[in-house]
Design an enzyme around this catalytic site. Structure first.
Site, short mmCIF file in Angstrom:
data_model
loop_
_atom_site.label_atom_id
_atom_site.label_comp_id
_atom_site.label_asym_id
_atom_site.label_seq_id
_atom_site.Cartn_x
_atom_site.Cartn_y
_atom_site.Cartn_z
N ARG A 47 0.70 1.45 9.78
CA ARG A 47 1.70 2.52 9.67
C ARG A 47 1.81 3.10 8.27
O ARG A 47 2.62 4.01 8.04
CB ARG A 47 3.07 1.99 10.10
CG ARG A 47 3.14 1.50 11.54
CD ARG A 47 4.40 0.69 11.80
NE ARG A 47 4.41 -0.56 11.04
CZ ARG A 47 5.42 -1.44 11.06
NH1 ARG A 47 6.48 -1.18 11.79
NH2 ARG A 47 5.35 -2.56 10.35
N CYS A 102 7.78 -5.21 6.11
CA CYS A 102 6.44 -5.81 6.05
C CYS A 102 6.43 -7.16 6.76
O CYS A 102 7.20 -8.07 6.41
CB CYS A 102 6.02 -5.98 4.59
SG CYS A 102 4.39 -6.74 4.38
#
Length: 213
Positions: A47, A102
């Site tokens: 992404r 993350c």
């Protein structure tokens, strides 16, 4: 042919045709070589594509990606990329870019084992331990993960400045700036962490190399 796979081939053809339509000489010029000003060291997360989030074109940015954008001085792959970018391409800016949300950072915060990647995530656990007083005081887990993401980026900026590759370039008078960024998946915006390193005085004396004149 699998539809998911065929999508890539069709997409490539569309890409090539659209670029040639906009500029018939596009690929000819691209094939002559690269001289990017930037080295991007980012997370492997799908992404966070470097060119898209910075609105740059092919040839403008040299890219290295790994899980959670970690720089380890024994990682020959990463060190080779940095050396090539600095000494051959002559980049002026090295950007370490993490991202909020993350998975690697989140995994490093707990005791669960995820396989081989555990060895890699140990580097982020070290960052957590270094700053555990600050992080443990953050009760909200998402906010704690966001802060660890930022601290991890800052640590990797410093790790880059500690390398002989970068310090040698500074010693030779090359102007190289190392920046720390975090990308927001929820808004598409980059947060600059203001941790600019552009000379060896930015790191502790024990990490500074001395070079023969």
């Amino acid at each position: 042919m699998d539809k998911a796979y065929k999508k890539l081939i069709d997409g490539n053809r569309l890409f090539a045709l659209s670029k040639k339509f906009d500029d018939p000489e596009y690929f000819k010029k691209l094939s002559l070589g690269q001289r990017p000003d930037y080295l991007w060291i980012g997370c492997s997360d799908s992404r966070v594509p470097a060119n898209e989030v910075t609105n740059t074109e092919s040839g403008e940015m040299f890219v290295h990606r790994n899980i959670a954008n970690v720089i380890v001085h024994t990682d020959i792959n990463a060190m080779s990329v940095v050396e090539y970018a600095v000494n051959v391409l002559g980049v002026k800016h090295i950007i370490v870019c993490g991202h909020y949300g993350c998975g690697g950072v989140r995994a490093a915060m707990g005791p669960a084992s995820f396989g081989l990647v555990d060895n890699w995530l140990r580097n982020i656990k070290d960052v957590y331990y270094k700053h555990h007083s600050e992080l443990d005081a953050i009760k909200d887990e998402d906010k704690r993960a966001d802060r660890l993401t930022e601290l991890n980026v800052i640590e990797q900026v410093r790790n880059l400045a500690k390398t002989k590759i970068v310090q040698s370039a500074w010693n030779e008078g090359k102007k190289i700036e190392i920046h720390g960024w975090v990308y927001g998946l929820n808004n598409g915006l980059i947060t600059e962490l203001n941790v600019l390193h552009d000379e060896k005085d930015d790191i502790e004396a024990i990490y500074r190399y001395q070079f023969d004149k």
